[in-house]
Design an enzyme around this catalytic site. Structure first.
Site, PDB file in Angstrom:
ATOM      1  N   ASN A  34      66.731  43.226  34.288  1.00  0.00           N
ATOM      2  CA  ASN A  34      67.520  42.158  34.897  1.00  0.00           C
ATOM      3  C   ASN A  34      66.860  40.831  34.586  1.00  0.00           C
ATOM      4  OD1 ASN A  34      69.425  43.741  36.126  1.00  0.00           O
ATOM      5  ND2 ASN A  34      68.698  43.387  38.197  1.00  0.00           N
ATOM      6  N   ARG A  35      67.608  39.750  34.769  1.00  0.00           N
ATOM      7  CA  ARG A  35      67.022  38.427  34.562  1.00  0.00           C
ATOM      8  C   ARG A  35      66.286  38.000  35.818  1.00  0.00           C
ATOM      9  NH1 ARG A  35      70.761  34.157  31.578  1.00  0.00           N
ATOM     10  NH2 ARG A  35      68.874  32.988  32.027  1.00  0.00           N
TER      11      ARG A  35
END
Ligand code: CTP
Ligand code: CA
Length: 223
Positions: A34-35
């Protein structure tokens, strides 16, 4: 030096924080993630330590140094993050879930590197859902005071309140995700039983001190 000027509002308290992304392997050389830079979670860990807390930071892969006075445990997957949280949560007074946990992992992790085909064939991955760490900790008997974060892309307040109730937690800090990913500034709203409270846009380090003050206030008032 900084800690000399911060009120010791969490003196004697144990604070558990998750930060950064999780990484879910596909094979030994690839994965999905994920960012999250980890900046907000690390800033909160630092601010909690400045406020006198004993802080354990469970961190997914980030490029950040360990904040001074904080104990960091490195994890990779959501399952590893959950296991570490379950180990430390019984002794914690506060749990702050800042990590961007991957919602899914691959159903099987290939033991060898998946080779590219010389035809146009692409691998077909199937996913299973990861455990919800925040919800799991919030459901434990004698659970710590649980705080969640939510990065939304639309309907921040409506989606945030629904998420807070679904997770069964007293406080959720919501923002517009893409506007703050990797940035040094963040603008958030606090969502609790009494409604919403918007904080001004500010540096993540400054904001962390404000959020720790909000959390310790609620902890003493048992809101
Ligand atoms: N969280 C968690 N474990 C998960 C997913 C999320 O602990 N498996 C925590 C995050 O650290 C954050 C909060 O739950 O504090 C909200 O995360 P978010 O991804 O916004 O919520 P989800 O319930 O996964 O909903 P969705 O991604 O569908 O918006
Ligand atoms: Ca999610």
């Amino acid at each position: 030096i900084e800690r000399l000027f911060v009120p010791q509002s969490l003196a004697g308290k144990k604070v558990l924080i998750t930060a950064g992304p999780t990484f879910e392997a596909i094979d030994p050389v690839r994965g999905i993630t994920n960012r999250s830079s980890g900046k907000m979670g690390y800033a909160l860990a630092h601010a909690a330590a400045c406020a006198g807390a004993n802080v354990t930071l469970i961190s997914g892969p980030t490029a950040l140094p360990i904040p001074f006075g904080v104990g960091r445990i490195n994890v990779e997957s959501a399952q590893e993050m959950l296991d570490a949280c379950l180990k430390y949560s019984p002794e914690s007074d506060v749990f702050i879930a800042v990590a961007a946990v991957a919602d899914w992992r691959t159903a099987d992790v290939a033991t060898q590197k998946i080779k590219k085909q010389h035809t146009d064939d692409v691998p077909c991955l199937s996913f299973v859902q990861n455990p919800d760490i925040l919800h799991t900790i919030a459901q434990q008997p004698n659970s710590p005071y649980c705080v969640g974060f939510a990065a939304e892309t639309e309907h921040v307040i409506e989606f945030g309140q629904a998420k807070r109730l679904k997770k069964g937690i007293p406080l959720l800090i919501a923002n517009n995700g893409p506007a703050t990913f990797g940035a040094d500034d963040n603008q958030v709203v606090l969502l609790d039983d009494s409604g919403l409270h918007e904080l001004p846009k500010q540096n993540k380090a400054q904001l962390a001190h404000v959020l720790i003050a909000e959390i310790s206030n609620r902890l003493t008032k048992k809101l």
